[in-house]
Each structure stands twice: as structure tokens, then as C-alpha cells.
Design an enzyme around this catalytic site. Sequence first.
Site, PDB file in Angstrom:
ATOM      1  N   GLU A 270     -21.994  -0.349  43.597  1.00  0.00           N
ATOM      2  CA  GLU A 270     -20.820  -0.763  42.828  1.00  0.00           C
ATOM      3  C   GLU A 270     -21.159  -2.019  42.023  1.00  0.00           C
ATOM      4  O   GLU A 270     -21.139  -3.135  42.577  1.00  0.00           O
ATOM      5  CB  GLU A 270     -19.650  -1.085  43.758  1.00  0.00           C
ATOM      6  CG  GLU A 270     -19.206   0.073  44.620  1.00  0.00           C
ATOM      7  CD  GLU A 270     -17.770  -0.125  45.112  1.00  0.00           C
ATOM      8  OE1 GLU A 270     -16.935   0.723  44.797  1.00  0.00           O
ATOM      9  OE2 GLU A 270     -17.492  -1.129  45.777  1.00  0.00           O
TER      10      GLU A 270
ATOM     11  N   HIS B 164     -18.481  -4.863  50.973  1.00  0.00           N
ATOM     12  CA  HIS B 164     -17.907  -4.721  49.634  1.00  0.00           C
ATOM     13  C   HIS B 164     -18.025  -6.062  48.891  1.00  0.00           C
ATOM     14  O   HIS B 164     -17.918  -7.124  49.510  1.00  0.00           O
ATOM     15  CB  HIS B 164     -16.444  -4.291  49.730  1.00  0.00           C
ATOM     16  CG  HIS B 164     -15.869  -3.857  48.423  1.00  0.00           C
ATOM     17  ND1 HIS B 164     -15.496  -4.749  47.452  1.00  0.00           N
ATOM     18  CD2 HIS B 164     -15.651  -2.626  47.912  1.00  0.00           C
ATOM     19  CE1 HIS B 164     -15.064  -4.077  46.401  1.00  0.00           C
ATOM     20  NE2 HIS B 164     -15.139  -2.780  46.649  1.00  0.00           N
TER      21      HIS B 164
ATOM     22  N   GLY C 191     -11.534   2.907  43.819  1.00  0.00           N
ATOM     23  CA  GLY C 191     -10.502   1.908  44.098  1.00  0.00           C
ATOM     24  C   GLY C 191      -9.162   2.345  43.532  1.00  0.00           C
ATOM     25  O   GLY C 191      -8.471   3.194  44.092  1.00  0.00           O
ATOM     26  N   GLY C 192      -8.795   1.771  42.393  1.00  0.00           N
ATOM     27  CA  GLY C 192      -7.469   1.991  41.813  1.00  0.00           C
ATOM     28  C   GLY C 192      -7.046   3.444  41.725  1.00  0.00           C
ATOM     29  O   GLY C 192      -5.899   3.791  42.036  1.00  0.00           O
TER      30      GLY C 192
ATOM     31  N   ASN D 135     -10.955   3.618  48.474  1.00  0.00           N
ATOM     32  CA  ASN D 135     -10.807   2.272  49.039  1.00  0.00           C
ATOM     33  C   ASN D 135      -9.487   1.721  48.519  1.00  0.00           C
ATOM     34  O   ASN D 135      -9.394   1.331  47.353  1.00  0.00           O
ATOM     35  CB  ASN D 135     -11.991   1.411  48.594  1.00  0.00           C
ATOM     36  CG  ASN D 135     -11.834  -0.043  49.021  1.00  0.00           C
ATOM     37  OD1 ASN D 135     -10.936  -0.382  49.793  1.00  0.00           O
ATOM     38  ND2 ASN D 135     -12.717  -0.897  48.517  1.00  0.00           N
ATOM     39  N   TRP D 136      -8.487   1.705  49.387  1.00  0.00           N
ATOM     40  CA  TRP D 136      -7.154   1.266  48.945  1.00  0.00           C
ATOM     41  C   TRP D 136      -7.065  -0.246  48.813  1.00  0.00           C
ATOM     42  O   TRP D 136      -6.059  -0.768  48.342  1.00  0.00           O
ATOM     43  CB  TRP D 136      -6.091   1.793  49.925  1.00  0.00           C
ATOM     44  CG  TRP D 136      -5.735   3.221  49.688  1.00  0.00           C
ATOM     45  CD1 TRP D 136      -6.520   4.189  49.137  1.00  0.00           C
ATOM     46  CD2 TRP D 136      -4.474   3.855  49.981  1.00  0.00           C
ATOM     47  NE1 TRP D 136      -5.844   5.379  49.075  1.00  0.00           N
ATOM     48  CE2 TRP D 136      -4.582   5.198  49.591  1.00  0.00           C
ATOM     49  CE3 TRP D 136      -3.278   3.415  50.545  1.00  0.00           C
ATOM     50  CZ2 TRP D 136      -3.532   6.105  49.733  1.00  0.00           C
ATOM     51  CZ3 TRP D 136      -2.233   4.316  50.694  1.00  0.00           C
ATOM     52  CH2 TRP D 136      -2.363   5.653  50.285  1.00  0.00           C
TER      53      TRP D 136
ATOM     54  N   GLY E 184     -12.668  -2.366  38.713  1.00  0.00           N
ATOM     55  CA  GLY E 184     -11.326  -2.684  38.232  1.00  0.00           C
ATOM     56  C   GLY E 184     -11.271  -3.129  36.775  1.00  0.00           C
ATOM     57  O   GLY E 184     -10.258  -3.651  36.327  1.00  0.00           O
TER      58      GLY E 184
HETATM   59  P1  13P Z   1     -12.057   0.555  40.996  1.00  0.00           P
HETATM   60  O1  13P Z   1     -12.229   2.051  41.163  1.00  0.00           O
HETATM   61  O2  13P Z   1     -10.626   0.133  41.001  1.00  0.00           O
HETATM   62  O3  13P Z   1     -12.865   0.025  39.873  1.00  0.00           O
HETATM   63  O4  13P Z   1     -12.672  -0.107  42.344  1.00  0.00           O
HETATM   64  C1  13P Z   1     -13.927   0.274  42.778  1.00  0.00           C
HETATM   65  C2  13P Z   1     -14.141  -0.279  44.127  1.00  0.00           C
HETATM   66  O5  13P Z   1     -14.296  -1.489  44.305  1.00  0.00           O
HETATM   67  C3  13P Z   1     -14.158   0.649  45.268  1.00  0.00           C
HETATM   68  O6  13P Z   1     -14.629   0.040  46.425  1.00  0.00           O
END
Ligand code: 13P
Length: 244
Positions: A162, A95, A228-229, A10-11, A168
Site C-alpha cells: 500500500e 498498516h 479502505g473507503g 479495512n473499515w 484515500g
Molecule cells: P483506500 O482504499 O481508502 O485508499 O484505503 C486503502 C487502505 O489503507 C486499506 O488498508
Amino acid sequence: MTRTPLVAGNWKMNGVPDSASELRAMIDALKGGGHCDVLVCPPFPLIGAFVGDAADSGVEIGAQDCHFNEKGAHTGDVSPALLAAIGASAVILGHSERRADHGEADALVKAKAQAALAAGLLPIICVGETEAQRDSGQAEATVLAQLDGSLPDDAGIVVAYEPVWAIGTGRVPENADIAAMHAAIRKAVVGRYGEAGQGIRLLYGGSVKPGNAAEIFAIDDVDGGLIGGASLKADDFLGIIRAA
Ligand code: 13P
């Protein structure tokens, strides 16, 4: 029942036109792979180009949201039909950042999921508790209520757990807590869809990195991750894909 693991990136609101080079690096490194499904979800304007870059690579391209209507007077929204027409194969829905930033409630997430399915997209439905909800012992009840309100009628979905406080932050739940939540989600989807619920992939998301991915993916009923990151850089994302 065997479930092919899925690693989805997920960018979020990251990426510039040049970011296709990261995608191409991922694709090159994955050639001849195929042990798990790989999905990249960039911002809307990059989807078309990414679909072209990823053609025949085995890497699928998805979106991060869609509207619940096929077309119409909805300024700024994007329909699932258009996403499917330009080659997207999946869409992240509900999300926690959309639930928080745009006030998306379960019923809206469900309507979007129904529309995505009708358009032939794979909905990835996100659920997860806040830190306050976990601290007050409400984590499971929160997630089960979100599922109850957000799941569409058809079992052709993916669910992503999540925890909001793990997104994050570099913080990840204890393995036992992930295991307990995924077991509860499995029970809920089997209760909802019967045997078909056994085939639904349950992803974990929140601070998954190359260094912790193998341990997380080894937990029962964790069928991959929503990243995410660490999905923005080819090296990190590839490290996570290899762990799956
Ligand atoms: P991170 O991997 O940056 O913690 O983000 C997770 C996320 O929200 C993926 O949808």
C-alpha cells in the site's frame, strides 16, 4: 502455483452497530459466489457481531491490529488469542496508519505477526513507501527493508503493498510501477521462504475502486486487494469483488 485471490476490506475507524446491514447486503449478494476469498475487518467492537452475521456465508471477519502477547497488563490492547476465540480469522498488521499514528516499527510488526500465527490467525502484513520515498527513488528499497524487518518466520501470511500516498487520495501508481513492486516483493518472499513464497498472496491497496479494480487485479503477482473507503458500502465492495 495457483493462488486464490483475496479481497479484504479495512473499515478503519468507521462503522456503527447498524453497519451490519452493509455486511449482510454483501453476504446476500455473494451467495453461491466463491471465486475469491472475501474478508471484512471492522473495528474491534463489531467483530463478534459480524462473525455471527457472516457464519456459514464464506465471508471471513478479521481485525485491524493485535498485541504480540497472549494476555496480560496491556491496557487497551487486544490479544490474538481473543480474536481467534471470538471467530476472527485474520488480522491486518503494520498498516501505514498504525506505523504513523502509533510509531509501530518493523520489529513490533514482526512480533505481532508471530503471535497472530501462533493463535491461528492469518496475518496481513502491510508495507509501502511515502511519496517522498518514491520521488527520491527509494520506493523499492523502503518496501524491501520493511519486509526484511516485518516478516515472521512462517510463510502462512499475506502481504499488502500500500503506497502511503495512494491511500484515500484517489491516486494510484502506474500499472508498471505496481507490477515492478509486486515482482520485487515476490522475489523477496521466495528468497525468504523458498517455494512456499510462491503461495503467498500479494495484495495491492490504495484507492482501489470498482472502476479500476479489474485493471489492477490483472497485473502479474497482484492476488487481490486491501480496500479502505470502497469497502464500507456493499455496492462498491461487491463491484471490486466481482473484478477479482
Ligand atoms: P483506500 O482504499 O481508502 O485508499 O484505503 C486503502 C487502505 O489503507 C486499506 O488498508
